[in-house]
Design a protein around this motif. Structure first.
Motif, short mmCIF file in Angstrom:
data_model
loop_
_atom_site.label_atom_id
_atom_site.label_comp_id
_atom_site.label_asym_id
_atom_site.label_seq_id
_atom_site.Cartn_x
_atom_site.Cartn_y
_atom_site.Cartn_z
N UNK A 42 0.77 -1.20 0.08
CA UNK A 42 -0.10 -0.06 0.03
C UNK A 42 0.80 1.40 -0.02
N UNK A 43 1.95 1.26 0.93
CA UNK A 43 2.90 2.29 0.89
C UNK A 43 3.39 2.51 -0.61
N UNK A 44 3.84 1.58 -1.18
CA UNK A 44 4.40 1.56 -2.38
C UNK A 44 3.50 2.05 -3.27
N UNK A 45 2.18 1.50 -3.37
CA UNK A 45 1.38 2.01 -4.28
C UNK A 45 1.13 3.56 -4.14
N UNK A 46 1.12 4.07 -3.01
CA UNK A 46 0.87 5.58 -2.80
C UNK A 46 2.08 6.39 -3.00
N UNK A 47 3.38 6.04 -2.37
CA UNK A 47 4.38 6.97 -2.66
C UNK A 47 5.38 6.89 -3.60
N UNK A 48 5.31 5.49 -4.45
CA UNK A 48 6.53 5.19 -5.36
C UNK A 48 5.81 5.20 -6.76
N UNK A 49 4.71 4.35 -6.88
CA UNK A 49 4.27 3.90 -8.24
C UNK A 49 3.56 5.01 -8.93
N UNK A 50 3.04 6.01 -8.33
CA UNK A 50 2.61 7.24 -8.99
C UNK A 50 3.68 8.22 -9.65
N UNK A 51 4.97 7.72 -9.28
CA UNK A 51 5.77 8.95 -9.69
C UNK A 51 6.99 7.99 -10.73
N UNK A 52 6.76 7.48 -11.75
CA UNK A 52 7.57 6.45 -12.26
C UNK A 52 8.96 7.56 -13.02
N UNK A 53 10.04 6.86 -13.26
CA UNK A 53 11.17 7.55 -13.85
C UNK A 53 10.84 7.66 -15.57
N UNK A 54 9.85 6.67 -15.74
CA UNK A 54 9.53 6.85 -17.20
C UNK A 54 9.80 5.58 -18.03
N UNK A 55 10.83 4.81 -17.60
CA UNK A 55 11.22 3.78 -18.39
C UNK A 55 10.31 2.54 -18.60
#
Length: 90
Positions: A42-55
């Motif tokens: 859940x923390x990953x989906x909230x804080x990391x997944x929405x902000x990809x580096x594009x690759x």
């Protein structure tokens, strides 16, 4: 996660990490005890997944990060040094 990958074309290639998320990620202490996998996800989906580096995005073009060394920069631009355009959280 499969839905996230299926709909990748519908989102921007890259989004900046908002200040509140950067602060949360950079100031949170390391866990002292095991954390349930569901909470971590859940923390990953909230804080990391929405902000990809594009690759993973079809429109992404990464030239790699430059370090100021001319020969490595030329290699990077020539496609000899393939890296995703990593963003640092500050």
């Amino acid at each position: 996660m499969l839905e996230y990958l299926r709909t990748v074309r519908e989102r921007p290639v890259w989004r900046p990490v908002p200040a509140d998320v950067r602060k949360r990620l950079s100031s949170a202490p390391a866990p002292r005890k095991p954390t349930p996998a569901a909470d971590v996800y859940e923390e990953f989906k909230r804080d990391v997944l929405p902000y990809p580096t594009g690759n993973i995005h079809p429109r992404f073009l990464g030239l790699g990060d430059r370090d100021g060394h001319a020969l490595r920069d030329v290699g990077g631009y020539a496609g000899l040094r393939h890296e995703s355009a990593g963003r640092r959280i500050r």
